[in-house]
Design an enzyme around this catalytic site. Structure first.
Site, PDB file in Angstrom:
ATOM      1  N   HIS A   1      51.504   8.875  80.203  1.00 57.41           N
ATOM      2  CA  HIS A   1      50.944   9.157  78.814  1.00 57.41           C
ATOM      3  C   HIS A   1      50.788   8.284  78.019  1.00 57.41           C
ATOM      4  O   HIS A   1      51.447   7.394  77.522  1.00 57.41           O
ATOM      5  CB  HIS A   1      52.096  10.291  78.241  1.00 57.41           C
TER       6      HIS A   1
ATOM      7  N   GLU B   1      47.224   9.200  73.615  1.00 56.59           N
ATOM      8  CA  GLU B   1      47.224  10.605  72.703  1.00 56.59           C
ATOM      9  C   GLU B   1      47.865  10.238  71.365  1.00 56.59           C
ATOM     10  O   GLU B   1      46.937  10.634  70.380  1.00 56.59           O
ATOM     11  CB  GLU B   1      48.196  11.509  73.536  1.00 56.59           C
TER      12      GLU B   1
END
Length: 371
Positions: free
Chosen positions: A213, A216
């Site tokens: 991840h 973001e």
């Protein structure tokens, strides 16, 4: 292009739901059916915001539409609370796969963090085994209904805890029993991939693939760390790579763009971006560019040759499906079947599968779109 109540739409006379799809970024605890949450919560005496499934679905969508990843993540307290037993994990995983199959997915990777599912006494290993049993039950159920689907686990560590090396070892231990890759998730800002360098070093030594991840809730430094420290083969979201692009001029449909070194590396190396349009709007990941889907840099990245893929992130929180995400993109950017096929081929090429199986998946997609 009208999108029906199930999120389906027709492109060039073809139902999007009927098309073969690949799902790379889909969280198990973000895709629990509201009715299942209510039933499992009742068994353990857990209070829920509503005992009506539709109302609870509305609650998730409302709470998730906050413009903040931190606030968005708070809704997971409820879903993880009902996923603390082997039975609960098995059922959620089975239904998850059934929902993927109904969405037209033929290959999926489901990510989840075992460390968040041991408060009722399960060991990490027992939790992974329960999810794998549920996945296999879901695959069998899909086959009985005439649908073929395969789903692999992305074992995830929480980036704000200190268990990443332990979870990395867990993932490798299950590489021949369902686990296909590793991820870190949770609050991104302030918790860079470099904090987990020991885990990523171990995974690299075991030749175990990682997606991270990044890009973001944090920007280019997070993406850079994912690639350098995490050896990421894909970027979870990665939408903020667009911050490394300078739009020099526009003339009609012609756009002149200057690449930064990081953006050029990601583009030229065809590192897949696991983009999740609706979720990116909800968490504020694209606030630099605007607040509507039209403002999402998805199309810019696609037109510039990035390996873009389409994902749901969290079906329950975003009240969406892969079919709906594709329909929204097609409606917003006037994509046709060739475009939708390109997104699936990008995802298939980036799947954590041996090359022979990726080639087979690519053939299935091409055949499905041709029909």
């Amino acid at each position: 292009m009208p999108i029906d109540q199930h999120g389906d739409a027709v492109v060039q006379g073809v139902s999007i739901r009927s098309l073969p799809k690949v799902s790379l970024h889909d969280h198990l605890d973000g895709g629990v059916r509201p009715a299942t949450i209510i039933e499992l919560a009742d068994r353990i005496g857990l209070e829920v915001p509503s005992t009506d499934a539709d109302d609870l679905a509305d609650w998730f969508a409302e709470k998730s539409d906050s413009g903040s990843l931190v606030e968005y993540l708070k809704t997971f307290d409820l879903t993880t609370a009902v996923m603390q037993t082997a039975d609960g994990l098995r059922r959620v995983a089975r239904e998850f796969v059934e929902d993927l199959a109904a969405d037209g997915v033929i290959y999926g990777e489901v990510r989840w963090a075992p460390e968040q599912h041991v408060t009722a006494g399960l060991s990490l290993e027992e939790a992974v085994e329960a999810v794998q049993e549920g996945i296999e039950e879901g695959e069998d159920a899909a086959e009985r209904s005439g649908r073929d689907i395969r789903v692999g686990q992305l074992i995830t560590a929480m980036r704000h805890t200190d268990r990443s090396l332990e979870i990395a070892r867990l993932a490798v231990a299950f590489r021949n029993n369902g686990a296909v890759g590793f991820d870190i998730a949770g609050p991104e800002e302030g918790f860079p991939p470099s904090n987990h360098r020991a885990a990523f070093d171990y995974l690299a030594s075991e030749f175990f693939p990682t997606t991270v991840h990044a890009g973001e809730a944090a920007g280019l430094d997070s993406i850079r760390s994912a690639l350098i420290d995490g050896r990421a083969l894909r970027l979870g979201h990665g939408v903020r790579i667009a911050e490394d692009l300078d739009v020099v001029s526009r003339s009609g449909e012609e756009v002149l763009v200057q690449f930064g070194d990081l953006a050029r590396w990601v583009r030229d190396r065809e590192i897949p971006l696991e983009l999740s349009p609706s979720s990116n709007l909800q968490t504020g990941a694209i606030e630099r560019w605007g607040t509507t889907l039209e403002d999402h840099p998805f199309d810019l990245l696609y037109q510039l040759g990035f390996s873009v893929t389409v994902n749901v992130d969290n079906r329950t929180m975003s009240r969406t499906s892969l079919t709906r995400e594709l329909a929204l993109l097609a409606e917003t950017f006037e994509y046709d079947l060739d475009d939708l096929e390109a997104f699936q081929l990008n995802a298939a090429a980036g799947a954590f599968l041996p090359i022979e199986e990726r080639e087979e998946l690519i053939e299935l997609i091409a055949d499905g779109f041709e029909r």
